[in-house]
Write an enzyme that holds these catalytic residues in place. Structure first.
Site, PDB file in Angstrom:
ATOM      1  N   GLU A 446       0.835  -1.219   0.000  1.00  0.00           N
ATOM      2  CA  GLU A 446       0.000   0.000   0.000  1.00  0.00           C
ATOM      3  C   GLU A 446       0.865   1.263   0.000  1.00  0.00           C
ATOM      4  O   GLU A 446       0.496   2.274   0.592  1.00  0.00           O
ATOM      5  CB  GLU A 446      -0.901   0.038   1.234  1.00  0.00           C
TER       6      GLU A 446
HETATM    7  C1  LIG Z   1       2.723  -9.849   0.285  1.00  0.00           C
HETATM    8  C2  LIG Z   1       2.552  -8.728  -0.698  1.00  0.00           C
HETATM    9  C3  LIG Z   1       1.275  -8.370  -1.107  1.00  0.00           C
HETATM   10  C4  LIG Z   1       1.106  -7.348  -2.042  1.00  0.00           C
HETATM   11  N1  LIG Z   1      -0.150  -7.064  -2.522  1.00  0.00           N
HETATM   12  C5  LIG Z   1      -0.281  -6.204  -3.588  1.00  0.00           C
HETATM   13  C6  LIG Z   1      -1.543  -6.042  -4.251  1.00  0.00           C
HETATM   14  O1  LIG Z   1      -2.564  -6.623  -3.850  1.00  0.00           O
HETATM   15  N2  LIG Z   1      -1.602  -5.236  -5.341  1.00  0.00           N
HETATM   16  C7  LIG Z   1      -0.502  -4.580  -5.814  1.00  0.00           C
HETATM   17  O2  LIG Z   1      -0.611  -3.876  -6.806  1.00  0.00           O
HETATM   18  N3  LIG Z   1       0.707  -4.708  -5.201  1.00  0.00           N
HETATM   19  C8  LIG Z   1       0.841  -5.504  -4.116  1.00  0.00           C
HETATM   20  N4  LIG Z   1       2.068  -5.662  -3.504  1.00  0.00           N
HETATM   21  C9  LIG Z   1       3.204  -4.904  -3.991  1.00  0.00           C
HETATM   22  C10 LIG Z   1       3.629  -3.799  -3.032  1.00  0.00           C
HETATM   23  O3  LIG Z   1       2.693  -2.766  -3.051  1.00  0.00           O
HETATM   24  C11 LIG Z   1       5.048  -3.378  -3.456  1.00  0.00           C
HETATM   25  O4  LIG Z   1       5.923  -4.411  -3.015  1.00  0.00           O
HETATM   26  C12 LIG Z   1       5.437  -2.052  -2.873  1.00  0.00           C
HETATM   27  O5  LIG Z   1       4.689  -1.016  -3.468  1.00  0.00           O
HETATM   28  C13 LIG Z   1       6.936  -1.743  -3.081  1.00  0.00           C
HETATM   29  O6  LIG Z   1       7.325  -1.973  -4.396  1.00  0.00           O
HETATM   30  P1  LIG Z   1       8.595  -2.907  -4.685  1.00  0.00           P
HETATM   31  O7  LIG Z   1       8.410  -4.181  -3.938  1.00  0.00           O
HETATM   32  O8  LIG Z   1       8.777  -2.989  -6.137  1.00  0.00           O
HETATM   33  O9  LIG Z   1       9.807  -2.174  -4.011  1.00  0.00           O
HETATM   34  P2  LIG Z   1      10.668  -0.955  -4.676  1.00  0.00           P
HETATM   35  O10 LIG Z   1       9.763   0.044  -5.268  1.00  0.00           O
HETATM   36  O11 LIG Z   1      11.704  -1.601  -5.529  1.00  0.00           O
HETATM   37  O12 LIG Z   1      11.310  -0.366  -3.385  1.00  0.00           O
HETATM   38  C14 LIG Z   1      12.462  -0.928  -2.722  1.00  0.00           C
HETATM   39  C15 LIG Z   1      12.946   0.086  -1.689  1.00  0.00           C
HETATM   40  O13 LIG Z   1      13.332   1.309  -2.344  1.00  0.00           O
HETATM   41  C16 LIG Z   1      12.592   2.409  -1.845  1.00  0.00           C
HETATM   42  N5  LIG Z   1      12.272   3.313  -2.941  1.00  0.00           N
HETATM   43  C17 LIG Z   1      11.740   3.017  -4.144  1.00  0.00           C
HETATM   44  N6  LIG Z   1      11.594   4.122  -4.884  1.00  0.00           N
HETATM   45  C18 LIG Z   1      12.056   5.137  -4.137  1.00  0.00           C
HETATM   46  C19 LIG Z   1      12.173   6.555  -4.342  1.00  0.00           C
HETATM   47  N7  LIG Z   1      11.765   7.146  -5.451  1.00  0.00           N
HETATM   48  N8  LIG Z   1      12.700   7.306  -3.336  1.00  0.00           N
HETATM   49  C20 LIG Z   1      13.097   6.736  -2.186  1.00  0.00           C
HETATM   50  N9  LIG Z   1      13.016   5.413  -1.952  1.00  0.00           N
HETATM   51  C21 LIG Z   1      12.494   4.628  -2.900  1.00  0.00           C
HETATM   52  C22 LIG Z   1      11.328   1.791  -1.236  1.00  0.00           C
HETATM   53  O14 LIG Z   1      10.758   2.632  -0.237  1.00  0.00           O
HETATM   54  C23 LIG Z   1      11.873   0.488  -0.685  1.00  0.00           C
HETATM   55  O15 LIG Z   1      12.463   0.695   0.570  1.00  0.00           O
HETATM   56  C24 LIG Z   1       2.243  -6.653  -2.535  1.00  0.00           C
HETATM   57  C25 LIG Z   1       3.526  -7.002  -2.092  1.00  0.00           C
HETATM   58  C26 LIG Z   1       3.691  -8.039  -1.202  1.00  0.00           C
HETATM   59  C27 LIG Z   1       5.090  -8.426  -0.793  1.00  0.00           C
END
Ligand SMILES: Cc1cc2nc3c(=O)[nH]c(=O)nc-3n(C[C@H](O)[C@H](O)[C@H](O)COP(=O)(O)OP(=O)(O)OC[C@H]3O[C@@H](n4cnc5c(N)ncnc54)[C@H](O)[C@@H]3O)c2cc1C
Length: 609
Positions: A446
């Site tokens: 979220e």
């Molecule tokens: C169990 C689970 C359930 C989920 N359910 C859903 C769902 O129902 N629907 C859906 O759409 N998604 C879902 N997600 C996805 C979830 O919303 C994402 O994992 C989350 O938004 C983070 O994206 P990412 O994992 O690609 O991490 P990244 O975006 O790669 O982030 C990795 C790290 O880098 C930081 N970061 C990234 N960009 C920046 C920036 N510009 N500035 C500073 N820091 C940054 C982040 O804060 C984080 O600490 C789910 C994930 C999990 C693990």
């Protein structure tokens, strides 16, 4: 498989919040909550808690052990979930706050959210399926055409169909705007959907007949970034029951919430996936999704609260029972009797730390949801527009605090609960290790908590020209002025005043940085600022509780059962004021230093390649 149920909630704290602190009864018995009185609210809370203990709690550990499986392209969830789903919709718990016109009971949102605490606390994984379904249905209700509302909403509200939200793609996580799923308009006005979404909660399951995916995608000519995204309704099965070319490519094997299926979905691998635009306008996807996300973020805050609360209450029970060591007062006497560990100062410190945080976060949650209800009541009655805007403004301001602070704290509170248990807490024999694993995800999905912090400092502080945050500051200073001479709480109130000053000064720093070419300082300290503001709100609300409790306790005989409850409010507020609030000023000093080490360190200096 274990059906041991460990879930615990504190109903007395809930009724205190509703009727003694936030005065829910002022809204009851008139529109839009005309059919609701205090008795009905209390009855629902008691019944829903009993229901969650009976129908959801027993399958929490079982779901953790059994998890989900993918067999021949179909996800299988723990078998017990099917009966729980049926019982949930028969009981009507999901429709408490839905308007009567849509088949609901039109109760206060606050009540529905406290019931949500029982649901996510007793079985976090299971509750993900209905909670996301409700969110998806709400979006169709808010933005869909009348035909879409008629086709989908009722079946989703009554549990016949489920729903999901599909934003994330392999290369588009936090950077939602880079999503590349394509929606190409067809001659019949519908769209061909093609793309891959990952990490989709409830992306597939074998509980419901159909799953309605809310998919963010872009039309071929749309501009880049979030502005170009549109939202589509993409059912797993078409309305005639035939498959809609939505394939499950895999499910994730996770640290926690193992019985919530997290699926990788491929839309249109055979060029035969059809979706409908939500409403009639393209490129409204982000604002429509935001409607869902605001509520989903409140929901994640409640997930954190719910697990943290049960972790605390379980640790408390264990600490009263487990005997180890003698009292520190008899440290010289080797024959002194063993005492329950709750007698040891460090265990008491951990328990009070958990209590103050849990009850403070619950107060933050209820403050927020009461602003939703008050805004709703005023708007429906055609009341004072400025008052409605004030309440809506506080909702907007508090959402990132609840989502991020409650979720960060949930994991830390679970870790403290494990510490209270000692070695036993690390074992699967007790619930707290599962709670810790289940709760870690709350700070990530979220929108990660950094995204929440940036939403707060980059958007919310400036909303309505800063009017929301100014109104908030005024509310806190009114409280400080009113109670600065309180005979018991005045030192705590002084600590709150200092925290508020420190927070305001840091807000000024942001303005300087935005205007003075030091933009990179803002994200460097945004999470810390979110913590400062959350702790200030929580310190305030706990002190307000203590003021109310002190006055109420004074009217009770010494042996009244509520005496101890009210005493607890005073201890929690003063503990937080003396042990957490001074940290707000300390954090402000750190921020004022404009430390650049994290910005300046070259990547190569982190560790040799
Ligand atoms: C169990 C689970 C359930 C989920 N359910 C859903 C769902 O129902 N629907 C859906 O759409 N998604 C879902 N997600 C996805 C979830 O919303 C994402 O994992 C989350 O938004 C983070 O994206 P990412 O994992 O690609 O991490 P990244 O975006 O790669 O982030 C990795 C790290 O880098 C930081 N970061 C990234 N960009 C920046 C920036 N510009 N500035 C500073 N820091 C940054 C982040 O804060 C984080 O600490 C789910 C994930 C999990 C693990």
């Amino acid at each position: 498989m274990s059906t041991q149920n460990y879930y615990k909630a504190n109903l007395r704290d809930l009724s205190f919040l509703l009727f003694e602190q936030f005065k829910l009864e002022e809204l009851l018995g008139k529109e839009p909550y005309a059919n609701w009185g205090k008795d009905e609210v209390v009855a629902v809370l008691e019944e829903a808690y009993g229901w969650a203990l009976k129908h959801m709690g027993p399958y929490n550990r079982l779901g953790d052990e059994e998890g989900c499986r993918l067999e021949d392209g179909q996800v299988k969830v723990p078998a017990a979930f099917k009966d729980t789903w049926k019982a949930l919709y028969e009981a009507g718990w999901r429709t408490l706050a839905i308007e009567e016109a849509h088949g609901g009971q039109q109760g206060p949102f606050t009540l529905a959210m406290l019931v949500e605490e029982f649901m996510c606390g007793s079985n976090t994984s299971f509750n993900m399926y209905p909670a996301l379904t409700q969110g998806a249905a709400d979006v169709i209700l808010a933005f869909g055409t009348p035909e879409q509302q008629q086709t989908y909403v009722e079946k989703m509200f009554n549990g016949q169909w489920a729903g999901t939200m599909c934003l994330t793609e392999p290369h588009a996580g936090s950077d939602v705007g880079s999503a590349s799923t394509i929606a190409t308009r067809r001659p019949d006005g519908k769209y061909n959907i093609k793309g891959t979404k990952i990490f989709i909660s409830g992306g597939d399951q074998d509980i419901t007949d159909n799953i309605i995916h809310m998919v963010l995608a872009r039309t071929p000519d749309a501009p880049p970034g979030t502005k170009g995204l549109s939202l589509f309704i993409v059912p797993k099965k078409r309305l005639d029951g035939s498959p809609n070319d939505v394939a499950v490519a895999g499910i994730e094997h996770k640290m926690g919430i193992k019985a919530s299926a997290t699926a990788q979905l491929v839309f249109g691998d055979n060029d035969d996936c059809i979706g409908e635009l939500v409403g009639t306008q393209e490129q409204k996807g982000m604002s429509q999704m935001f409607h869902l996300m605001n509520y989903a973020r409140i929901g994640v805050g409640l997930q954190g609260l719910a697990i943290a609360s049960s972790a605390y209450l379980n640790a408390l029970e264990y600490a009263k029972d487990r005997k180890q060591g003698s009292s520190i007062k008899q440290w010289k006497d080797a024959t002194a009797p063993r005492v329950p560990i709750i007698e040891h100062p460090d265990v008491r410190r951990m328990l009070l730390d958990m209590k103050s945080r849990v009850e403070g976060i619950r107060a933050l949650a209820v403050k927020l949801t009461m602003h939703v209800d008050r805004a709703n009541a005023i708007t429906k009655a055609g009341g004072d527009k400025a008052q409605a805007e004030y309440h809506q403004g506080q909702v907007d301001l508090l959402v990132p605090l609840l989502k991020a602070y409650a979720s960060d704290q949930a994991f830390l509170i679970c870790a403290t609960a494990i510490q209270v248990y000692g070695g036993a807490g690390y074992l699967k024999d007790w619930p707290v290790e599962q709670y810790a694993r289940d709760s870690k995800i709350f700070s990530i999905y979220e929108g990660t908590n950094h995204i929440q912090a940036m939403d707060l400092v980059g958007r919310k502080l400036m909303q309505r020209g800063g009017a929301n945050v100014q109104a908030f500051a005024k509310d806190v200073s009114t409280f400080v002025s009113a109670h600065k001479d309180h005979p018991v709480l005045k030192d705590g109130v002084a600590a709150l005043g200092q925290a508020m000053e420190a927070m305001t000064a840091t807000g000024g720093k942001f303005m300087q940085w935005f205007g003075g070419g030091k933009m990179e300082m803002v994200p460097t300290v945004a999470n810390r600022f979110l913590e400062m503001m959350s702790e200030t709100v929580i310190g305030w609300l706990l002190l307000e509780q203590a003021v109310i409790a002190e006055a109420a306790a004074a009217k009770l005989p010494a042996d009244h059962p509520d005496k101890a409850f009210y005493d607890g409010k005073r201890y929690a507020a003063l503990y937080f004021a003396y042990n957490v609030l001074p940290g707000v000023a300390a954090k402000a000093q750190l921020i004022a230093r404009e430390d650049r080490t994290a910005l300046d360190i070259p990547v190569a200096a982190f560790a040799p390649a």
